[in-house]
Design an enzyme around this catalytic site. Structure first.
Site, PDB file in Angstrom:
ATOM      1  CE1 TYR A  72      -8.440  11.685  -8.325  1.00 25.70           C
ATOM      2  CE2 TYR A  72      -9.601  13.264  -9.713  1.00 25.70           C
ATOM      3  CZ  TYR A  72      -8.713  12.220  -9.583  1.00 25.70           C
ATOM      4  OH  TYR A  72      -8.090  11.704 -10.695  1.00 25.70           O
ATOM      5  CG  ASP A  81      -1.923   1.098   1.247  1.00 27.20           C
ATOM      6  OD1 ASP A  81      -1.722   2.124   0.568  1.00 27.20           O
ATOM      7  OD2 ASP A  81      -2.944   0.942   1.951  1.00 27.20           O
ATOM      8  CB  THR A  87     -10.063   2.356 -16.819  1.00 29.23           C
ATOM      9  OG1 THR A  87     -11.039   2.871 -15.895  1.00 29.23           O
ATOM     10  CG2 THR A  87      -8.985   3.409 -17.084  1.00 29.23           C
TER      11      THR A  87
END
Length: 266
Positions: A153, A61, A188
């Site tokens: 974001y 991670d 994607t």
């Protein structure tokens, strides 16, 4: 001549989406890959498709300094050097205005999208100094122009832009280049599935096409080709660049109607 012949690329988030497209392009260009992902299933899937090249996978991670340190050390043990660090791993949730974003959501976004760059650089900079390598960050066009209902974001991607430029200045004396790519919409598997779950999938597809001046939403391979250029010697005099790979979306990002949801690069 292969652009990345004998190069070692440390790639985070390289088992799906843009990162996986980059992995395929880098492998075809002759690179040895050390791919970092926190998803065991996506690692298993990527292994099947990248089996022909010299590729090492590490379950880690990027928000964990300890895990990134292990990944860097493992890469060096296997390959003996690192020529490129591509910080591609990132998350985008939640899709909320700032006052609706929880403390946990805010910190998680920054820990992954910005903290990941900090961790790979902190633990990998000595290897790059030895190799005279370079760093590439995957940013986003919204880090420059903003986006509705994605405050946290876009804040992380704005931070990536500023961080890229400061890192370019800090590491130029060592011959280390630092750049970023800034996609707009990118198709994607995750975004395809998301679009099909919308009340009007046809409108979702039209929106994704129309935000780009060139008239279509691209696959991840167009981003990967630009990334290949930036990490190769073809871009040997390019540093501190935030390269839009956006089909001209920055020339006028079209707004969604109130009945539609909001999109981001995935």
């Amino acid at each position: 001549m292969l652009l990345l012949a004998d190069k070692v690329v440390f790639l985070t988030g390289g088992t799906e989406g843009i990162g996986f497209e980059c992995a395929k392009v880098y492998q075809r260009a002759g690179a040895n890959l050390c791919i970092i992902s926190n998803d065991p299933r996506s690692i298993s899937h990527a292994k099947l498709q990248l089996s022909e090249g010299i590729t090492e996978f590490v379950l880690a991670d990027v928000s964990s300094s300890r895990e990134v340190r292990y990944a860097i050390m493992h890469c060096l043990e296997i390959f003996g050097k690192i020529d490129v660090i591509h910080n591609n791993a990132g998350i985008s949730n939640p899709s909320k205005a700032l006052h609706e974003t929880s403390d946990e959501e805010w910190h998680k976004l920054f820990e992954v999208n910005v903290g990941g760059i900090y961790h790979t650089t902190f633990h990998g900079i000595d290897a790059l100094k030895k190799s005279g390598g370079n760093i590439l960050n995957t940013g986003s066009l919204v880090g420059e122009i903003g986006q509705e209902i994605h405050a946290a974001y876009t804040a992380t991607k704005g931070a990536v832009n500023a961080l890229t430029k400061s890192m370019a200045l800090d590491y130029a004396p060592f011959g280390i280049r630092v750049n970023a790519v800034a996609p707009a919409g990118v198709i994607t598997p995750l975004l395809r599935a998301w679009s099909q779950q919308q009340p009007d999938p046809d409108s979702a597809e039209a929106y994704l096409n129309n935000i780009h001046a060139l008239g279509y939403c691209p696959e991840g391979d167009v981003i990967a080709d630009a990334c290949l250029f930036l990490i190769s010697d073809m871009a040997r005099f390019v540093t501190g660049c935030i390269l839009p790979v956006s089909g001209g979306a920055e020339l006028g990002y079209k707004k969604l109607s109130s009945k539609q949801n909001h999109f981001h690069d995935l």
